[in-house]
Design a protein around this motif. Structure first.
Motif, mmCIF file in Angstrom:
data_model
loop_
_atom_site.group_PDB
_atom_site.id
_atom_site.type_symbol
_atom_site.label_atom_id
_atom_site.label_comp_id
_atom_site.label_asym_id
_atom_site.label_seq_id
_atom_site.Cartn_x
_atom_site.Cartn_y
_atom_site.Cartn_z
ATOM 1 N N GLY A 179 0.841 -1.207 0.000
ATOM 2 C CA GLY A 179 0.000 0.000 0.000
ATOM 3 C C GLY A 179 0.861 1.236 0.000
ATOM 4 N N LEU A 180 1.923 1.211 0.800
ATOM 5 C CA LEU A 180 2.828 2.355 0.886
ATOM 6 C C LEU A 180 3.480 2.648 -0.456
ATOM 7 C CD1 LEU A 180 4.469 4.454 2.278
ATOM 8 C CD2 LEU A 180 6.006 2.670 3.097
ATOM 9 N N LEU A 181 3.942 1.577 -1.121
ATOM 10 C CA LEU A 181 4.596 1.766 -2.403
ATOM 11 C C LEU A 181 3.629 2.361 -3.409
ATOM 12 C CD1 LEU A 181 6.965 1.438 -4.255
ATOM 13 C CD2 LEU A 181 6.309 -0.954 -4.638
ATOM 14 N N ALA A 182 2.375 1.845 -3.389
ATOM 15 C CA ALA A 182 1.378 2.369 -4.308
ATOM 16 C C ALA A 182 1.106 3.839 -4.043
ATOM 17 C CB ALA A 182 0.079 1.569 -4.181
ATOM 18 N N LEU A 183 1.085 4.188 -2.778
ATOM 19 C CA LEU A 183 0.859 5.586 -2.400
ATOM 20 C C LEU A 183 1.939 6.473 -2.987
ATOM 21 C CD1 LEU A 183 -0.466 7.830 -0.808
ATOM 22 C CD2 LEU A 183 0.881 7.121 1.175
ATOM 23 N N GLY A 184 3.195 6.042 -2.857
ATOM 24 C CA GLY A 184 4.289 6.844 -3.383
ATOM 25 C C GLY A 184 4.255 6.944 -4.891
ATOM 26 N N LEU A 185 3.884 5.800 -5.586
ATOM 27 C CA LEU A 185 3.904 5.768 -7.028
ATOM 28 C C LEU A 185 2.769 6.558 -7.658
ATOM 29 C CD1 LEU A 185 4.793 2.020 -7.588
ATOM 30 C CD2 LEU A 185 6.239 3.971 -8.090
ATOM 31 N N VAL A 186 1.549 6.385 -7.075
ATOM 32 C CA VAL A 186 0.394 6.984 -7.724
ATOM 33 C C VAL A 186 0.003 8.298 -7.104
ATOM 34 C CG1 VAL A 186 -1.975 6.547 -8.478
ATOM 35 C CG2 VAL A 186 -0.369 4.660 -8.246
ATOM 36 N N GLY A 187 -0.151 8.287 -5.758
ATOM 37 C CA GLY A 187 -0.510 9.535 -5.090
ATOM 38 C C GLY A 187 0.562 10.569 -5.340
ATOM 39 N N GLY A 188 1.833 10.118 -5.326
ATOM 40 C CA GLY A 188 2.931 11.060 -5.542
ATOM 41 C C GLY A 188 2.895 11.637 -6.938
ATOM 42 N N SER A 189 2.623 10.786 -7.962
ATOM 43 C CA SER A 189 2.614 11.283 -9.319
ATOM 44 C C SER A 189 1.460 12.226 -9.560
ATOM 45 C CB SER A 189 2.540 10.106 -10.307
ATOM 46 O OG SER A 189 1.348 9.378 -10.098
ATOM 47 N N ALA A 190 0.432 12.144 -8.687
ATOM 48 C CA ALA A 190 -0.691 13.074 -8.812
ATOM 49 C C ALA A 190 -0.261 14.464 -8.428
ATOM 50 C CB ALA A 190 -1.858 12.613 -7.937
ATOM 51 N N ALA A 191 0.567 14.585 -7.410
ATOM 52 C CA ALA A 191 0.987 15.938 -6.989
ATOM 53 C C ALA A 191 2.228 15.915 -6.148
ATOM 54 C CB ALA A 191 -0.140 16.628 -6.247
ATOM 55 N N LEU A 192 3.270 15.268 -6.619
ATOM 56 C CA LEU A 192 4.526 15.300 -5.850
ATOM 57 C C LEU A 192 5.148 16.677 -5.957
ATOM 58 C CD1 LEU A 192 6.211 11.890 -6.720
ATOM 59 C CD2 LEU A 192 5.246 12.612 -4.566
ATOM 60 N N ALA A 193 5.817 17.062 -4.966
ATOM 61 C CA ALA A 193 6.547 18.325 -5.057
ATOM 62 C C ALA A 193 7.738 18.297 -4.149
ATOM 63 C CB ALA A 193 5.625 19.461 -4.714
ATOM 64 N N ALA A 194 8.638 19.267 -4.199
ATOM 65 C CA ALA A 194 9.864 19.086 -3.465
ATOM 66 C C ALA A 194 10.027 19.829 -2.181
ATOM 67 C CB ALA A 194 11.033 19.497 -4.322
ATOM 68 N N CYS A 195 10.670 19.549 -2.033
ATOM 69 C CA CYS A 195 10.920 20.512 -1.063
ATOM 70 C C CYS A 195 11.891 21.304 -1.803
ATOM 71 C CB CYS A 195 11.376 19.840 0.101
ATOM 72 S SG CYS A 195 12.240 19.111 1.210
ATOM 73 N N LYS A 234 19.947 15.836 -1.380
ATOM 74 C CA LYS A 234 21.033 15.034 -0.811
ATOM 75 C C LYS A 234 20.517 14.117 0.299
ATOM 76 C CE LYS A 234 25.406 15.444 1.736
ATOM 77 N NZ LYS A 234 26.363 16.402 2.357
ATOM 78 N N VAL A 235 20.788 12.830 0.169
ATOM 79 C CA VAL A 235 20.360 11.854 1.169
ATOM 80 C C VAL A 235 21.504 11.554 2.123
ATOM 81 C CG1 VAL A 235 19.552 9.505 1.572
ATOM 82 C CG2 VAL A 235 18.720 10.789 -0.405
ATOM 83 N N THR A 236 21.216 11.594 3.411
ATOM 84 C CA THR A 236 22.182 11.233 4.446
ATOM 85 C C THR A 236 21.588 10.081 5.250
ATOM 86 O OG1 THR A 236 22.976 13.515 4.643
ATOM 87 C CG2 THR A 236 23.464 12.021 6.477
ATOM 88 N N GLY A 237 22.371 9.017 5.454
ATOM 89 C CA GLY A 237 21.876 7.873 6.206
ATOM 90 C C GLY A 237 21.342 6.773 5.318
ATOM 91 N N THR A 238 20.688 5.794 5.933
ATOM 92 C CA THR A 238 20.178 4.634 5.201
ATOM 93 C C THR A 238 18.741 4.328 5.612
ATOM 94 O OG1 THR A 238 20.998 3.113 6.908
ATOM 95 C CG2 THR A 238 22.469 3.588 5.050
ATOM 96 N N GLY A 239 18.093 3.490 4.791
ATOM 97 C CA GLY A 239 16.739 3.069 5.114
ATOM 98 C C GLY A 239 15.661 3.976 4.564
ATOM 99 N N VAL A 240 15.962 4.704 3.480
ATOM 100 C CA VAL A 240 14.966 5.592 2.883
ATOM 101 C C VAL A 240 13.807 4.759 2.336
ATOM 102 C CG1 VAL A 240 14.531 7.354 1.134
ATOM 103 C CG2 VAL A 240 16.765 7.227 2.259
ATOM 104 N N PRO A 241 12.565 5.062 2.687
ATOM 105 C CA PRO A 241 11.393 4.293 2.232
ATOM 106 C C PRO A 241 11.227 4.330 0.716
ATOM 107 C CG PRO A 241 10.821 5.711 4.070
ATOM 108 C CD PRO A 241 12.179 6.146 3.603
ATOM 109 N N ALA A 242 10.550 3.323 0.186
ATOM 110 C CA ALA A 242 10.358 3.204 -1.256
ATOM 111 C C ALA A 242 9.653 4.422 -1.849
ATOM 112 C CB ALA A 242 9.561 1.938 -1.574
ATOM 113 N N ALA A 243 8.624 4.941 -1.169
ATOM 114 C CA ALA A 243 7.880 6.083 -1.702
ATOM 115 C C ALA A 243 8.777 7.305 -1.826
ATOM 116 C CB ALA A 243 6.689 6.404 -0.796
ATOM 117 N N VAL A 244 9.675 7.505 -0.860
ATOM 118 C CA VAL A 244 10.582 8.646 -0.902
ATOM 119 C C VAL A 244 11.649 8.429 -1.965
ATOM 120 C CG1 VAL A 244 12.244 10.010 0.443
ATOM 121 C CG2 VAL A 244 10.144 9.176 1.531
ATOM 122 N N THR A 245 12.152 7.201 -2.051
ATOM 123 C CA THR A 245 13.138 6.872 -3.080
ATOM 124 C C THR A 245 12.575 7.143 -4.461
ATOM 125 O OG1 THR A 245 14.171 5.161 -1.696
ATOM 126 C CG2 THR A 245 14.556 5.042 -4.067
#
Length: 320
Positions: free
Chosen positions: A8-24, A304-315
């Motif tokens: 579910g999380l991955l789907a959220l990142g893939l689809v919900g994110g593509s609907a309106a992802l933005a950056a920081c 820039k990513v610092t550390g490890t374990g970044v979730p799939a949706a963020v990746t």
């Protein structure tokens, strides 16, 4: 509280994110520095449950539950008026923001004073306070997504406005009767940067050294803009971005090159983990990055990513 499944999380990142992802990234004044900050969004209900289908239609956001975001006080207007509402519309989640100095927020997370899904700071050093077993492993990774230079913002109605415009800044702010505000250097990165600027110029302008030791110039970061606009202050130290959002005129700190570095991460044991990941993904996506650019943030490209374990949706957001 139950979290979404990984799928579910991955789907959220893939689809919900593509609907309106933005950056920081940050603190106090006439009254003492506040270590608790001030609630700036809707109050988050403890035990909020997040649940949504494994897939999300871009035309019908399915995210549910409240995402509690603790963020640097310099971001109040941006988060409450722009990013938060846009995130809700894009994903279906509810945004609840709480602002304070970045170091203070880190201390509250570490001390279990306040639960958070997302932590947004104005300095990577604040994140480091939460990394490692000695710090409770509250954070294992963070993304630096934007920077913003430190400037002197002023009230255009101040009797000193013309002098501020003509400068130099370090002469004007030490004039008799001049009211300048900064934030607590112990609680907030912005206060620390302002303190550095005063000390650096103090070598040739001694009056600045006395000002750097004056607790009366310290105000809460989350209220500093309002304190200036209400006429309590003639000028204050701000980031270019927050001054832009609040329509505050500024002058450069001649001789200084100091800036906030904004970061975002998901906090360990986030009550709404899927929502937290969706928020960070949105912050890193094209819509939010467009908003940030329009408000004078300098984007870190790529983030820039610092550390490890970044979730799939963020990746996914980082690679888009």
């Amino acid at each position: 509280m139950t979290d979404l499944s990984r799928r579910g999380l991955l789907a959220l990142g893939l689809v919900g994110g593509s609907a309106a992802l933005a950056a920081c990234g940050s603190s106090d004044g006439g009254s003492k520095s506040s270590s608790t900050g001030s609630a700036t969004g809707s109050t988050a209900a403890a035990g909020t449950t997040s649940s949504s289908p494994a897939t999300m239609s871009s035309s019908a956001p399915k995210g549910s539950g409240t995402v509690n975001v603790l963020y640097a006080g310099s971001l109040v207007a941006l988060m409450e008026k722009q990013i938060g509402p846009a995130f809700e519309k894009a994903t279906g989640y509810k945004f609840a923001g709480f602002a304070a100095g970045s170091n203070d927020l880190a201390a509250q997370i570490k001390g279990k004073v306040r639960k958070a899904d997302v932590f947004i700071s104005a300095s990577p050093k604040a994140d480091q306070l939460l990394i490692g077993s000695a710090n409770g492993d509250w954070v294992s990774w963070f993304v630096t997504y934007a920077t913003s230079p430190l400037v002197l913002g002023y009230n255009p109605k101040s009797k000193f406005a013309a002098k501020i415009q003509s400068g130099p800044w370090y002469d004007v702010i030490t004039e008799p009767g001049f009211r300048v505000g900064t934030t607590d250097p112990k609680a907030d990165p912005k206060g620390k940067l302002a303190h550095q600027a005063l000390l650096a110029e103090g070598a040739t302008h001694p009056k600045l050294l006395a000002l750097a030791k004056n607790d009366k110039i310290i105000f809460p970061e989350e209220t500093l803009v309002a304190d200036l606009q209400s006429g309590q202050l003639d000028a204050g130290f701000f980031y270019t971005s927050e001054a832009k959002v609040a329509a505050i005129p500024t002058v450069q700190l001649t001789g200084q090159q100091l800036a906030a570095s904004y970061t975002a991460t998901v906090v360990k044991n986030a009550p709404n983990e899927s929502g937290a990941e969706a928020f960070v993904a949105y912050l890193l996506g094209p819509d939010a990055r467009k908003t940030l650019s329009a408000q004078a943030f300098e984007l870190v490209t790529p983030p820039k990513v610092t550390g490890t374990g970044v979730p799939a949706a963020v990746t996914k957001a980082l690679s888009s």
